[in-house]
Enzyme design. Sequence first.
Site, PDB file in Angstrom:
ATOM      1  N   HIS A 135      -4.604   1.822 -13.467  1.00 46.10           N
ATOM      2  CA  HIS A 135      -4.645   1.084 -12.203  1.00 46.10           C
ATOM      3  C   HIS A 135      -5.702  -0.022 -12.368  1.00 46.10           C
ATOM      4  O   HIS A 135      -6.669   0.148 -13.116  1.00 46.10           O
ATOM      5  CB  HIS A 135      -5.076   2.069 -11.108  1.00 46.10           C
ATOM      6  CG  HIS A 135      -5.053   1.530  -9.721  1.00 46.10           C
ATOM      7  ND1 HIS A 135      -6.111   0.826  -9.196  1.00 46.10           N
ATOM      8  CD2 HIS A 135      -4.131   1.601  -8.744  1.00 46.10           C
ATOM      9  CE1 HIS A 135      -5.835   0.500  -7.942  1.00 46.10           C
ATOM     10  NE2 HIS A 135      -4.632   0.951  -7.643  1.00 46.10           N
ATOM     11  N   ASP A 212      -9.909   8.952 -14.392  1.00 49.22           N
ATOM     12  CA  ASP A 212      -9.489   8.504 -13.068  1.00 49.22           C
ATOM     13  C   ASP A 212      -8.561   9.578 -12.514  1.00 49.22           C
ATOM     14  O   ASP A 212      -7.417   9.715 -12.962  1.00 49.22           O
ATOM     15  CB  ASP A 212      -8.783   7.142 -13.202  1.00 49.22           C
ATOM     16  CG  ASP A 212      -8.146   6.689 -11.890  1.00 49.22           C
ATOM     17  OD1 ASP A 212      -8.073   7.501 -10.949  1.00 49.22           O
ATOM     18  OD2 ASP A 212      -7.709   5.528 -11.832  1.00 49.22           O
ATOM     19  N   GLN A 215      -4.672  10.272  -9.056  1.00 45.11           N
ATOM     20  CA  GLN A 215      -3.324  10.840  -8.920  1.00 45.11           C
ATOM     21  C   GLN A 215      -3.236  12.268  -9.447  1.00 45.11           C
ATOM     22  O   GLN A 215      -2.151  12.857  -9.420  1.00 45.11           O
ATOM     23  CB  GLN A 215      -2.291   9.957  -9.659  1.00 45.11           C
ATOM     24  CG  GLN A 215      -2.193   8.532  -9.160  1.00 45.11           C
ATOM     25  CD  GLN A 215      -1.560   8.418  -7.771  1.00 45.11           C
ATOM     26  OE1 GLN A 215      -1.014   9.379  -7.211  1.00 45.11           O
ATOM     27  NE2 GLN A 215      -1.631   7.236  -7.174  1.00 45.11           N
ATOM     28  N   LYS A 238      -5.571  10.137  -0.631  1.00 49.06           N
ATOM     29  CA  LYS A 238      -4.331  10.563  -1.307  1.00 49.06           C
ATOM     30  C   LYS A 238      -4.187  12.078  -1.301  1.00 49.06           C
ATOM     31  O   LYS A 238      -3.267  12.620  -1.883  1.00 49.06           O
ATOM     32  CB  LYS A 238      -4.325  10.066  -2.759  1.00 49.06           C
ATOM     33  CG  LYS A 238      -4.301   8.540  -2.905  1.00 49.06           C
ATOM     34  CD  LYS A 238      -4.096   8.151  -4.352  1.00 49.06           C
ATOM     35  CE  LYS A 238      -4.580   6.757  -4.664  1.00 49.06           C
ATOM     36  NZ  LYS A 238      -3.706   5.696  -4.179  1.00 49.06           N
ATOM     37  N   CYS A 378      -0.481  -2.227  -8.389  1.00 50.39           N
ATOM     38  CA  CYS A 378      -1.842  -2.460  -8.923  1.00 50.39           C
ATOM     39  C   CYS A 378      -1.920  -2.027 -10.377  1.00 50.39           C
ATOM     40  O   CYS A 378      -2.937  -1.472 -10.823  1.00 50.39           O
ATOM     41  CB  CYS A 378      -2.913  -1.747  -8.097  1.00 50.39           C
ATOM     42  SG  CYS A 378      -3.004  -2.331  -6.421  1.00 50.39           S
TER      43      CYS A 378
HETATM   44  N1  7TS Z   1      -6.469   4.909  -9.742  1.00 48.04           N
HETATM   45  C1  7TS Z   1      -5.197   5.298  -9.584  1.00 48.04           C
HETATM   46  C2  7TS Z   1      -4.506   6.020 -10.693  1.00 48.04           C
HETATM   47  C3  7TS Z   1      -4.549   5.036  -8.382  1.00 48.04           C
HETATM   48  O1  7TS Z   1      -3.297   5.430  -8.216  1.00 48.04           O
HETATM   49  C4  7TS Z   1      -5.235   4.347  -7.354  1.00 48.04           C
HETATM   50  C5  7TS Z   1      -4.557   3.967  -6.071  1.00 48.04           C
HETATM   51  C6  7TS Z   1      -6.571   4.008  -7.567  1.00 48.04           C
HETATM   52  C7  7TS Z   1      -7.151   4.291  -8.779  1.00 48.04           C
HETATM   53  C8  7TS Z   1      -7.400   3.342  -6.536  1.00 48.04           C
HETATM   54  O2  7TS Z   1      -7.616   4.196  -5.479  1.00 48.04           O
HETATM   55  P1  7TS Z   1      -8.421   3.665  -4.198  1.00 48.04           P
HETATM   56  O3  7TS Z   1      -8.413   4.809  -3.266  1.00 48.04           O
HETATM   57  O4  7TS Z   1      -9.753   3.296  -4.685  1.00 48.04           O
HETATM   58  O5  7TS Z   1      -7.657   2.486  -3.696  1.00 48.04           O
HETATM   59  N2  7TS Z   1      -3.171   3.776  -6.190  1.00 48.04           N
HETATM   60  C9  7TS Z   1      -2.374   3.197  -5.293  1.00 48.04           C
HETATM   61  C10 7TS Z   1      -1.011   3.102  -5.459  1.00 48.04           C
HETATM   62  O6  7TS Z   1      -0.393   3.551  -6.410  1.00 48.04           O
HETATM   63  N3  7TS Z   1      -0.469   2.468  -4.404  1.00 48.04           N
HETATM   64  O7  7TS Z   1      -1.453   2.146  -3.567  1.00 48.04           O
HETATM   65  C11 7TS Z   1      -2.646   2.593  -4.109  1.00 48.04           C
END
Ligand code: 7TS
Length: 423
Positions: A135, A212, A215, A238, A378
């Site tokens: 990401h 990370d 997910q 999430k 992203c």
């Molecule tokens: N890393 C992964 C693997 C992610 O899927 C996401 C968010 C992030 C980092 C960032 O997370 P945040 O909470 O800091 O924004 N992924 C997604 C997505 O797949 N669609 O919207 C956000």
Amino acid sequence: MTQTDMDVQQRLPFDLDRIRRDFPILKREIHPGKTLVYLDNAATSQRPVQMIAEMTRFYRDHNANIHRGVHTLSIEATDLYEQARQRIARFINAPRAEEVIFTRNTTEGINLVAHSWGRKFLQEGDEVVITEVEHHSNIVPWQMLRDERGVVLKYIPMLPDGTLDLDYARQVIGPRTKLLAVTAVSNALGTITRLDELIPMARAQGALVLVDGAQSVPHMPVDVQALGCDFMAFTGHKMLGPTGIGGLWARMELLEAMDPFLGGGDMILTVTMAQSTWADVPAKFEAGTPNVAGAVALGAAVDYLEALGMDAVRAHEVEITDYALRRLGDVPGVSIFGPPQAQDRGGVISFELEGVHPHDVGQVLDTHAVAIRTGHHCAQPVMAALSVPATARASFYIYNTTEEVDRLAVALEEVSRFFGVRA
Ligand code: 7TS
């Protein structure tokens, strides 16, 4: 429903009707007569009433600032905040609760490591290895560090099936590697990373490993000690929790050696007009009034997931994903990206529909009240590796049913008809 579909439904490891009652939003009629089918869980999950109630209860009955008052409410608020830290630490099997830093989200956790560890310990010529499936939040902070400090940034490429090229990884992870920063599950394709292969490769070279977990932590049992990583970032929104709260776990000796991220109240021990000293971990990394209610409510979200059992959460997702791979595979014109087996994926299916731009797919599905995400997720390098501008992505969670997958499949057939691609 066919007999096979009923079998799948019966194999699902928990009572979906009961779970769905905890998520009133799933009853929403998005268009007249069309109830929501929420398949955008990789972006953010929906929230159960239990978590929302905990948040309300905090503001209604216990609200105060933490770590500073001697009055009863402040003590209660502090206790609730610290209890949430303990619940979250237990959830990822962190050896000590103080090793969990509350952040806003995964992005902030990774930036914290780049700033507080990277800027202190990395020198020109040191290497950071990431992967092509990251990401953006696990790419951009390292590029910023590279540009600022002359750190060398390398990456492990993706193979056509969405898995990482482990042979290449063996070559690229070397004696100059100081950090491997890698996602546990690709948000764009769902591929589960072979951390069991990659982490030992990095450790053998004396490198640290940042995982990370955005997910993985919401979707499968995660044990930071068994993984053998050094940093793990994740995000509350999430995993049934509120927005604006997440966590970074790191080994205590690293946190103690690292510099603070933000300076201000709560993160200091002493301040004079000349100089300041830092508070102990975790306060050192939690400057300013934190998201107290968010942390407390994330604790409730973790309780909800623990009550279901993370093995069951994972088993459910494998069943739903397996069903969806077969069901979508039968829709004319659909091509699915990523590994063919559900076991090798999180609950994510990225696909394209022949002759229809993913954005149009998403818009027409919305008229059927089916919510998916379209775009680059992203993860623009993944799109570049696949030579597509974007994909359509359905992603699942604890409340999704095989009927919802059927509604997606039927709606996709209608999308094809709508655009005149298929008769
Ligand atoms: N890393 C992964 C693997 C992610 O899927 C996401 C968010 C992030 C980092 C960032 O997370 P945040 O909470 O800091 O924004 N992924 C997604 C997505 O797949 N669609 O919207 C956000």
